[in-house]
Write an enzyme that holds these catalytic residues in place. Structure first.
Site, PDB file in Angstrom:
ATOM      1  N   HIS A   1      -4.523 -64.956  41.152  1.00 45.09           N
ATOM      2  CA  HIS A   1      -3.752 -63.623  40.550  1.00 45.09           C
ATOM      3  C   HIS A   1      -2.289 -64.252  40.365  1.00 45.09           C
ATOM      4  O   HIS A   1      -1.974 -65.013  41.225  1.00 45.09           O
ATOM      5  CB  HIS A   1      -3.585 -62.859  41.751  1.00 45.09           C
TER       6      HIS A   1
ATOM      7  N   SER B   1      -5.412 -65.561  45.736  1.00 50.91           N
ATOM      8  CA  SER B   1      -4.182 -64.635  45.070  1.00 50.91           C
ATOM      9  C   SER B   1      -3.177 -65.226  46.046  1.00 50.91           C
ATOM     10  O   SER B   1      -2.792 -66.227  45.965  1.00 50.91           O
ATOM     11  CB  SER B   1      -4.590 -63.111  45.607  1.00 50.91           C
TER      12      SER B   1
ATOM     13  N   ASP C   1     -10.022 -58.118  46.008  1.00 53.06           N
ATOM     14  CA  ASP C   1     -10.517 -58.636  44.733  1.00 53.06           C
ATOM     15  C   ASP C   1     -11.354 -59.817  45.046  1.00 53.06           C
ATOM     16  O   ASP C   1     -10.910 -60.697  45.854  1.00 53.06           O
ATOM     17  CB  ASP C   1      -9.560 -58.845  43.617  1.00 53.06           C
TER      18      ASP C   1
END
Length: 194
Positions: free
Chosen positions: A38, A11, A130
């Site tokens: 992401h 991310s 995540d």
């Protein structure tokens, strides 16, 4: 045991981390490498081309039902979950998971179910949780769980979440991950017996 796929999640700070990972893998790296990073729904095109410049592996965004090929790097398209079903990609517009679409957990869980002990999961820098649950699924199904050392990560939260959730197989500084993967794949599973 022979590994058959590497799945990578990142991310915040991920572009630089992916550049390091992809540039460190040899051109003859035999496994498919599937990446969820992401990014916003409105992020522009060209990131695959940017990553492709420093990579020995061709980097592309897969289409729905595309067959997964060895020696290629794939990056989840923006605003789609990327899953693996019957050794092919599946794209989904299901709601975001952990506020993200694409979700790392979604990719990792599908890879764990499809490839079992033949999957390698890698968590890199990121500012949320995540991927931790999905990496735990890979580990629970007999695969390898690899995490970037939080000390080398631009953002520590994602690697730390994975480390807190399970007993990962390896924690490595970013610059050591690609050489480790290359050696692991060329020599088999003996490297990570923990």
């Amino acid at each position: 045991m022979a590994f058959e796929i590497v799945v990578v999640g990142t991310s915040s700070g991920g572009l630089k981390a992916l550049q390091s990972l992809l540039s460190g893998l040899p051109a003859e790296f035999p496994l498919p490498l599937v990446i969820v990073q992401h990014r916003g729904r409105d992020s522009g095109p060209g990131l695959c081309e940017f990553l492709d410049q420093g990579s020995s592996l061709a980097v592309s965004e897969p289409e729905d039902k595309e067959i997964i090929l060895p020696g290629h790097a794939y990056r989840a398209p923006r605003d789609y979950h990327l899953l693996i079903e019957e050794r092919c990609f599946a794209l989904s517009t299901e709601p975001p998971v952990a506020f993200a679409r694409p979700s790392i957990d979604v990719l990792f869980e599908s890879a764990a179910d499809e490839y079992k002990e033949h999957a390698i999961g890698v968590i890199l820098t990121g500012a949320n949780r995540d991927g931790a649950r999905g990496l735990a699924r890979i580990k629970g199904n007999g695969g390898l769980a690899l995490v970037e050392d939080p000390a080398s990560a631009a953002f520590r939260e994602m690697p730390e979440a994975a480390i807190d959730l399970m007993d990962v197989d390896q924690i490595l500084p970013l610059e050591e991950i690609a050489p480790f993967l290359a050696k692991l794949v060329s020599s088999g599973a003996e490297l990570y017996a923990t």
